[in-house]
Scaffold this active site. Structure first.
Site, mmCIF file in Angstrom:
data_model
loop_
_atom_site.group_PDB
_atom_site.id
_atom_site.type_symbol
_atom_site.label_atom_id
_atom_site.label_comp_id
_atom_site.label_asym_id
_atom_site.label_seq_id
_atom_site.Cartn_x
_atom_site.Cartn_y
_atom_site.Cartn_z
ATOM 1 N N HIS A 213 0.829 -1.210 0.000
ATOM 2 C CA HIS A 213 0.000 0.000 0.000
ATOM 3 C C HIS A 213 0.865 1.262 0.000
ATOM 4 O O HIS A 213 0.447 2.321 0.491
ATOM 5 C CB HIS A 213 -0.963 0.025 1.196
ATOM 6 C CG HIS A 213 -1.830 -1.183 1.298
ATOM 7 N ND1 HIS A 213 -3.065 -1.281 0.700
ATOM 8 C CD2 HIS A 213 -1.630 -2.376 1.942
ATOM 9 C CE1 HIS A 213 -3.598 -2.458 0.958
ATOM 10 N NE2 HIS A 213 -2.755 -3.149 1.715
ATOM 11 N N LYS A 349 19.331 17.687 -13.963
ATOM 12 C CA LYS A 349 18.270 16.719 -13.671
ATOM 13 C C LYS A 349 18.311 15.571 -14.677
ATOM 14 O O LYS A 349 18.445 15.781 -15.881
ATOM 15 C CB LYS A 349 16.903 17.407 -13.728
ATOM 16 C CG LYS A 349 15.756 16.566 -13.173
ATOM 17 C CD LYS A 349 14.495 17.423 -13.068
ATOM 18 C CE LYS A 349 13.383 16.683 -12.338
ATOM 19 N NZ LYS A 349 12.883 15.547 -13.096
#
Length: 484
Positions: A213, A349
């Site tokens: 979960h 990035k």
């Protein structure tokens, strides 16, 4: 060069022809068919029916792929040989057809297969595109001029002898699909499985926290996580390999509806035997010709297996993106190989580009499966008229899935590294190790210990120590190494 008989479709054809870099001369020849005269570029090997299809279907500019054209050439060559063997076709004409068909197999005339995938009648135009190219090329090989119509190799009477679009088109699809699956997709899947297994072995000693979960769960090994990925790929491999068997059925000789009308009884075994020889693959006659003509069972099943693979790959690539998230503000339990800069505004990035590409391809596959499903529903009585759509969609799916898997394995999976320190940090911070003392204290007390650790931002070990419950037994119980 644009044919001068395209009427109001000039702009559309300009775009289509420019995209394909097709240059035909400005000279035209006139050809006749049952509907009248048609102007065809003088240097085109195709004829009137192909030209009508070009004029009638200026839809997408997309044609059936090289794999399908190759399969058409295989069928036409095998059919010519089978017809020669039964005495139905003149040897001189038959040999010229075989030579022309082999040129099609080799890709020599791909630029003249111009019929759009969105066409009429279950692929009749595509079949005639092949028949006309092969017939006219065979005539050239025999030095028969275009104006000697009665002596020329006829696209129907000679090239299409003992055949119909209805049996050759789905058979070409099966040949093309099997060849790509066997020689490309399945080997790429096996390589991906091997790459995952190698990483499983490489990461077998790396302890980390599991997650359910998206929340902390009990400890595990990073290698165990990758072993799950590997087993999933293996199951998909076996599923696709199993569906491939149905594609080995070729309904050649069924002709229009499966009755084998006007057919020499030796034709079917002869034509399939030659296809087996040319492909080195175990093609066979279908158990029921009428079922083969009516339904596209094998392509539909194959597409469903590809969809299942796409679902699993989406899950795996999404997991890898989560595990590599960061590098400072995410999980960052693994590092992906950098393949290109990831941002036009944020310097330095690097994004998970290969995983994102794979996810996109899988989304396309899932959409394609819906297209084939609806096309499969559209068959009526003795034939499915959506075969061109089914052929393009399945073959495109196999090709892009193969390319995506190969790229994923070579440019991503093989270069993944484990960030052991981060794995250790997250595992030590996890509250899930409290599961280890549940058999000692019971579920309720273990839950209280876990809740206290969460609320006070402490480790399970600290809370046990504060409660006077830290013993050799409980130390061993919460040691992650003993829990995996």
């Amino acid at each position: 060069m644009i044919p001068n008989n395209i009427g109001n479709n000039k702009l559309c054809f300009l775009l289509i022809y420019e995209e394909r870099d097709i240059l035909f001369s400005e000279d035209y020849r006139k050809e006749k068919d049952t509907l009248g005269e048609v102007q065809v570029p003088s240097d085109a090997h195709y004829g009137s029916q192909t030209q009508r299809a070009i004029d009638n279907f200026p839809i997408s500019g997309v044609r059936l792929p090289r794999s399908f054209i190759r399969a058409q050439g295989i069928i036409k060559a095998a059919a010519a040989k089978a017809n020669m063997d039964t005495g139905s076709l003149d040897k001189k004409i038959g040999e010229a057809i075989i030579q022309a068909s082999e040129e099609v197999i080799d890709g020599k005339w791909d630029h003249q297969f111009l019929v759009d995938i969105y066409q009429a009648g279950a692929g009749t135009s595509q079949n005639m595109n092949a028949n006309e190219i092969i017939g006219n090329r065979a005539s050239i090989l025999l030095d028969i001029p275009f104006d000697e119509k009665k002596k020329r190799v006829h696209p129907h009477d000679h090239v299409n002898m003992s055949q119909s679009t209805n049996d050759t088109f789905p058979s070409a699809l099966n040949i093309a699909a099997v060849e790509y699956l066997v020689h490309h997709l399945l080997p790429s899947l096996k390589d991906l499985q091997t790459a995952m297994e190698n990483k499983s072995e490489e990461f077998k000693d790396v302890l980390k926290t599991g997650r359910t979960h998206l929340h902390d769960a009990v400890p595990m090994r990073l290698g165990q996580e990758f072993s799950g990925f590997a087993a999933t790929i293996k199951e998909s491999y076996e599923s696709i390999h199993h569906t491939t068997d149905a594609l080995y059925e070729l309904g050649l000789g069924g002709n229009a509806i499966g009755t084998s009308v006007n057919l020499n009884p030796d034709y079917i075994p002869n034509v399939i035997s030659d296809i087996k020889r040319r492909t080195s693959l175990p093609f066979r006659e279908p158990e029921n010709l009428f079922s083969f003509m009516q339904n596209r069972n094998a392509p539909i099943r194959t597409m469903m297996a590809l969809k299942e693979l796409a679902i699993h790959l989406i899950k795996i690539t999404s997991d890898l993106r989560l595990l590599s998230s960061g590098p400072r503000t995410g999980l960052y339990e693994i590092t992906l190989p950098g393949v290109q800069p990831g941002s036009t505004i944020m310097p330095g990035k690097v994004n998970p580009a290969i995983l994102e590409m794979t996810h996109m391809v899988c989304c396309q596959i899932i959409g394609y499966e819906t297209a084939i499903t609806t096309a499969g529903i559209a068959g009526q009585l003795e034939i499915n008229v959506m075969m061109p759509l089914i052929a393009y969609t399945l073959l495109q799916s196999i090709e892009i899935m193969t390319n995506a898997i190969t790229t994923l394995e070579k440019k991503c999976i093989n270069g993944i590294k484990a960030n052991k320190e981060n794995c250790q940090i997250w595992m030590n911070a996890s509250l899930s190790v409290v599961t280890g003392v549940s058999p000692i204290f019971g579920y309720d007390l273990a839950s209280q210990i876990g809740k206290q650790a969460d609320e006070e931002n402490k480790t399970i070990r600290t809370v046990l120590e504060e409660r006077g419950l830290l013993t050799e037994e409980t130390k061993k119980a919460i040691d992650p190494r003993g829990m995996v």
